[in-house]
Write a protein that holds these residues in place. Structure first.
Motif, short mmCIF file in Angstrom:
data_model
loop_
_atom_site.label_atom_id
_atom_site.label_comp_id
_atom_site.label_asym_id
_atom_site.label_seq_id
_atom_site.Cartn_x
_atom_site.Cartn_y
_atom_site.Cartn_z
N GLY A 90 0.87 -1.18 0.10
CA GLY A 90 -0.06 0.04 -0.11
C GLY A 90 0.78 1.33 0.03
N GLU A 91 0.78 2.24 -0.95
CA GLU A 91 0.99 3.59 -0.94
C GLU A 91 2.65 3.54 -1.10
OE1 GLU A 91 -0.01 5.58 2.37
OE2 GLU A 91 -2.19 5.81 2.00
N GLY A 92 3.11 2.10 -1.82
CA GLY A 92 4.54 2.10 -2.27
C GLY A 92 5.45 1.86 -1.15
N VAL A 93 4.79 1.56 0.35
CA VAL A 93 5.66 1.20 1.31
C VAL A 93 6.84 0.28 0.94
CG1 VAL A 93 5.84 0.42 3.78
CG2 VAL A 93 3.96 2.03 2.92
N GLN A 94 6.40 -0.95 0.37
CA GLN A 94 7.42 -1.87 0.16
C GLN A 94 8.49 -1.78 -0.92
OE1 GLN A 94 4.72 -4.92 -1.17
NE2 GLN A 94 4.28 -5.88 0.88
N LEU A 95 8.31 -0.80 -1.92
CA LEU A 95 9.26 -0.36 -2.66
C LEU A 95 9.98 0.57 -2.39
CD1 LEU A 95 10.44 -0.43 -5.72
CD2 LEU A 95 8.73 1.15 -6.23
N ARG A 96 9.60 1.35 -1.47
CA ARG A 96 10.51 2.40 -0.81
C ARG A 96 11.27 1.82 0.16
NH1 ARG A 96 5.88 5.47 -0.51
NH2 ARG A 96 5.65 4.97 1.77
N TYR A 97 11.02 0.78 1.02
CA TYR A 97 11.87 0.08 1.76
C TYR A 97 13.06 -0.50 1.20
CZ TYR A 97 13.45 -3.16 5.46
OH TYR A 97 14.04 -3.86 6.31
#
Length: 337
Positions: free
Chosen positions: A280-287
């Motif tokens: 959700g909301e790009g959380v995984q990709l940013r991490y």
């Protein structure tokens, strides 16, 4: 225990209207005793919440989840499957719930209404929680809480029918009722294995279940008993032992807890970083992008939304299967921020 349970899962909050109604239906003479028990339970719950907060557990996520609830019209398929799940849960004993409801209607209508509200609160919450942008697999497991009030009515219906049979003079009739009740109660032991064997494929088409390593999506859900099941243990060990040193694994809540249990209780791979990040909301990709380039990156699973931001992650990483989990390889010359 009730107060602790209410803080354990946002879904249990759906039981509050029914519980409040049932409390209001209690005779006034018992209110003082009930109030003492409620105060003691509330005090224990506050102590448990304080301990959980100090331990770093995201207790406030419950408040966020409750505040973020928005009613959505259910899919037609989900609405039709709701009674089908109920019949499968109680194959032959469901008519006893109607008998129990009638018995309770004659003796205590307020109590019956409370039981019905308890059922509807849990069933309607799950049914109307459909998100228009995604379909949550395994949604049917969230109906489990709604089966408790149905089981209560079945118990009352069984007792009412047994009491009626005792009054009959003919032993043959009484024996027939006893056998019928026994068959109704024991029917799941026959229906569940037959369903898993002969209609499992069709059931997964109607209610698609999430597929994970070591877990057959048919037998895992259609057979409640888990005797001899070692799928989670095998998945955790296979995933952790195959990782390079100081690897990072991003996982949604389900595989995360398996991996975390393997790491903490099983004593495997304390060097591995496990990150529980729901999509959700790009959380995984940013991490993933924030991790050091030298660290090996993995996903615990490759399921699409609502579990993993697979489409967004694939723009920046190649997703390659590595045993029971998935390794990520950064795509060169690809702008991701």
């Amino acid at each position: 225990m009730l107060a602790l349970a209410l803080f354990n899962h946002a879904l249990v909050l759906a039981s509050v209207p029914g519980i409040v109604w049932l409390v209001a239906a209690i005779p006034r003479l018992a209110w003082r005793q009930l109030a003492r028990a409620a105060l003691l339970t509330a005090a224990l719950a506050l102590v448990a919440l304080a301990g959980a907060t100090l331990s770093g557990l995201p207790v406030m996520d419950l408040v966020v989840a409750a505040a973020g609830y928005r009613v959505q019209l259910p899919l037609q398929r989900d609405a039709l499957l709701l009674p089908a799940y109920l019949v499968y849960q109680f194959p032959l004993s469901l008519p006893l719930a109607l008998l129990g409801a009638r018995w309770l209607w004659v003796r205590d209508r307020a109590l019956l209404i409370g039981v019905v509200v308890l059922y509807l609160g849990n069933a309607i919450l799950v049914l109307t929680r459909h998100h228009p942008g995604m379909y949550i697999r395994d949604q049917f497991i969230f109906y489990l809480a709604s089966y408790l009030p149905v089981a209560v009515l079945i118990g009352l219906g069984t007792a009412a029918l047994a009491a009626l049979a005792v009054q009959w003079r003919q032993k043959l009739w009484r024996a027939g009722v006893a056998l019928a009740l026994l068959a109704a109660i024991a029917s799941p032991l026959v229906v569940y294995p037959l369903a898993a064997r002969f209609v499992g494929g069709a059931s997964t088409q109607l209610a698609p279940a999430r597929q994970l390593p070591g877990r057959d999506p048919v037998s895992f859900y259609l057979l409640p008993w888990k005797t001899g099941y070692r799928g989670a243990q095998e998945f955790g060990r296979s995933a952790m032992t195959g990782l390079p040193r100081d690897a990072v694994v991003v996982a949604d809540w389900l595989p995360y807890h398996v991996l975390r249990y393997t790491q903490v209780i099983g004593g495997l791979r304390a060097d591995v970083t496990l990150a529980q990040l729901n999509a959700g909301e790009g959380v995984q990709l940013r991490y993933l992008l924030d991790q050091e380039a030298a660290r090996a990156l993995y996903l615990a699973d490759n399921s699409p939304l609502p579990y993993y931001e697979r489409e967004a992650i694939e723009r920046c990483f190649r997703i390659e299967r590595a045993g029971v989990i998935y390794r990520l390889e950064r795509r060169p010359n690809t702008p991701c921020r």
